[in-house]
Write an enzyme that holds these catalytic residues in place. Structure first.
Site, mmCIF file in Angstrom:
data_model
loop_
_atom_site.group_PDB
_atom_site.id
_atom_site.type_symbol
_atom_site.label_atom_id
_atom_site.label_comp_id
_atom_site.label_asym_id
_atom_site.label_seq_id
_atom_site.Cartn_x
_atom_site.Cartn_y
_atom_site.Cartn_z
ATOM 1 N N ASP A 1 18.640 -16.568 51.523
ATOM 2 C CA ASP A 1 18.371 -17.043 50.175
ATOM 3 C C ASP A 1 18.191 -18.500 50.062
ATOM 4 O OD1 ASP A 1 18.596 -17.060 46.997
ATOM 5 O OD2 ASP A 1 18.756 -15.099 47.387
ATOM 6 N N HIS B 1 20.099 -19.874 42.932
ATOM 7 C CA HIS B 1 19.723 -18.370 43.323
ATOM 8 C C HIS B 1 20.642 -17.743 44.070
ATOM 9 C CE1 HIS B 1 17.548 -14.774 44.312
ATOM 10 N NE2 HIS B 1 17.454 -14.707 43.048
#
Length: 641
Positions: free
Chosen positions: A196, A232
């Site tokens: 990520d 995120h």
């Protein structure tokens, strides 16, 4: 009427844009913008060599010849390298051991990133490299992005773990986490890789040494510090494995599991295919049992052959790969890599046990999990609520961690099977989504004939479509079934997958392409979007943008004509969006000629529906011819008063 005609005329040229990008940077001078601003890196391609070509390599790394062009030592490829003045040839998986047979089986030792000068036409480059006998494939270095949708930052209820109706939803529309924790809260021997934007490993709810900062990796900045500069990845890691019973914040699904942060996305939430592939390969090599990926391409786009090889490698190493189905609201396709046959795909549900409207699905969706208004971690020690299949994915990743904590002997396909078949029927109000069958061991099942990715040799209760994750039942389910997961043989992009926005494709051969795109996006967002007529033409473009970009990418002549038309019109557009611009703002006959030529050549190649809209544009150009010689800024002020 004149205002409508002029807006349409300008939109004809300017709306070669992807509406999802909204660059607002200062465009007073060309700037080195991030490569992940558009749909692909503008001066890079990825290639995979055929096995016989790998054996011909004269050196493991590329060298530069006398004129500074990178060389691999394969004559046919080096001729192409000289033609395109290739600056660098970078092996993607340079840390693979020569003894790693799985890596060799899937060709990871023959995958390279080719870096050319800014302004190269990468679509012509891909066509030429693909035709070379040494090449198995050549593809754009596409941009992947997070699949999250920000929402209310003050909502502090974890209904996805234990839903009592506290948020107004349906009681028990959750994953039964407390019931699962009666069995286990996870083991430190289970490593969950979060591929990520990185992870804030200093967050109080991730402390205790469970975040593996000793082996984390950043493939954006090419270092060994995967700190999150976006948010995120921290959000995702919190759902999967935030600490529990620490009198602080929240609890993750598998609070006893370890987390491996792997940063492949930038502070803008975007990253290239080569970084994603390297992250997957590294996670598997580092021993991650679970690889959690809350990222993807738009659902209408296909796969990456480079990422497919990394997926096959990780799968054969025993990792369970889990990915978000995507947030396009597409009910016919899911995003890649979730669409890979070797990746467990995850959709999103809400607190009423209904499918989230944004969640992608098709017949290959494996499972859904809570993904609407999910409360988790925020970098810097805070907490935030977000929605998306990004949020649903780590619920499943954490549940997989619980299963492996209790049953470390299970294979990845066996864990996948348990997650799939233990899920609650979804939505709960519907009739059962399972069928009763008697064991029939004498019958051989042909997996190739099955609609779903499931192979059940003998059992009494078979799931026939996706359900909603139930962590407790995943721990208690009996049986030794396993999912059928064929090799990911990604064959490239489907015909309906646009390789980027129209302007991005047209400007791929321009040295000022990124700068020009910024001006076009500003015109769209600041000028066209401010009027009802402009908004209508944005919608019309969006309807045709896939076809338009695909036409341009596949036709060198058409791409050149579009680039020439944009080059002519950009000074006029820049004059509208850049006060004080010294660019010429007079509409000239050559503007009309370029627009007509582009429309004519698009019309003979386009679908009937697009041709009808182009016919209307032709009438607009005819009328616009009467405005030759006028200053575009003066005229714009008159019609927008």
């Amino acid at each position: 009427m004149r205002r409508h005609l002029f807006v349409v005329f300008i939109a004809l040229i300017a709306l070669l844009l992807n509406r999802t990008d909204s660059g607002m940077a200062d465009t007073s001078r060309p700037a080195a913008l991030p490569v992940w601003e558009g749909a692909f890196v503008p001066n890079e391609i990825l290639i995979g060599l055929k096995p016989e070509a790998v054996s011909q390599l004269t050196q493991s790394d590329a060298q530069s010849d006398a004129i500074g062009v990178a060389s691999l030592g394969i004559a046919s490829l080096d001729r192409l390298n000289r033609r395109y003045h290739v600056q660098a040839i970078v092996p993607l998986f340079d840390e693979i051991s020569p003894a790693d047979q799985i890596a060799q089986n899937y060709g990871l030792d023959g995958i390279y990133k080719i870096v050319a000068p800014v302004g190269v036409d990468i679509f012509a480059m891909i066509a030429d490299y693909s035709a070379d006998p040494a090449i198995a494939y050549a593809e754009p270095n596409r941009i992947y992005q997070v699949t999250g949708l920000p929402n209310d930052p003050d909502f502090r209820k974890q209904w996805g773990l234990n839903n009592t109706g506290q948020t107004g939803g349906r009681a028990d529309a959750d994953i039964d986490a407390p019931e699962a924790w009666d069995i286990t809260t996870g083991s430190s021997s289970v490593l969950i890789a979060v591929i990520d934007t990185g992870v804030d490993y200093n967050h109080p709810d991730l402390r205790g040494g469970r975040v593996r900062t000793d082996i984390d990796r950043d493939f954006v900045n090419n270092d060994e510090d995967a700190m999150d500069d976006h948010g995120h990845g921290t959000f995702v890691a919190g759902i999967a494995a935030a600490s529990a019973n620490n009198e602080l914040g929240i609890a993750g699904v598998c609070p006893g599991c370890q987390v491996l942060p792997i940063k492949v996305l930038t502070k803008d939430g975007k990253g290239s295919a080569d970084g994603v592939a390297r992250g997957i390969q590294y996670a598997a090599q580092a021993g991650a049992r679970i690889i959690s990926m809350s990222l993807g391409l738009p659902s209408k786009c296909g796969c990456s052959q480079t990422i497919a090889r990394a997926i096959n490698y990780a799968f054969e190493r025993g990792s369970l790969l889990i990915a978000a189905s995507g947030n396009d609201g597409d009910k016919q396709r899911i995003s890649y890599p979730a669409s890979s046959p070797r990746v467990m795909s995850v959709g999103a549900s809400d607190h009423n046990d209904q499918e989230a409207s944004f969640s992608n699905r098709n017949s290959y969706l494996d499972i859904v999990a809570p993904g609407k208004d999910i409360y988790s971690l925020k970098p810097g020690g805070g907490y935030v609520t977000e929605s998306g299949t990004s949020a649903a994915t780590p619920f499943v990743s954490g549940a997989a961690g619980l299963i492996w904590s209790v049953n470390p002997q299970l294979s990845n396909v066996q864990v996948w099977w348990r997650l799939y078949h233990s899920a609650d029927d979804f939505p709960a109000q519907r009739s059962a989504q399972t069928i009763e069958t008697a064991p029939t061991p004498e019958i051989t099942v042909d997996p190739a004939r099955l609609v779903f990715r499931v192979y059940l040799p003998a059992m009494s209760r078979s799931r026939v479509t996706f359900g909603r994750l139930n962590a407790r039942q995943a721990l208690e389910i009996s049986g030794s079934g396993q999912m059928f997961a064929p090799v990911d043989t990604c064959s490239g992009e489907p015909k309906n997958c646009a390789p980027g926005c129209g302007a991005e494709v047209a400007l791929t051969g321009s040295t000022t392409g990124l700068h020009d795109l910024e001006a076009l996006r500003r015109f769209r967002d600041e000028q066209l979007a401010s009027s009802a007529t402009g908004q209508r033409w944005i919608e019309i473009y969006d309807h045709h943008r896939l076809e338009l970009a695909t036409l341009l990418a596949g036709d060198t002549q058409l791409r050149t004509q579009a680039r020439e038309a944009l080059d002519l019109w950009l000074p006029l557009i820049r004059a509208l969006v850049e006060p004080g611009s010294e660019a010429s703002a007079i509409i000239q006959p050559e503007h009309i000629r370029a627009a007509r030529l582009l429309i004519e050549n698009l019309s003979v190649r386009s679908s009937p529906e697009m041709r009808r809209d182009l016919d209307e544009a032709t009438m607009v150009v005819d009328r616009a011819e009467t405005y030759i010689g006028q200053d575009v800024r003066v005229f714009w002020n008159v019609i927008t008063r």
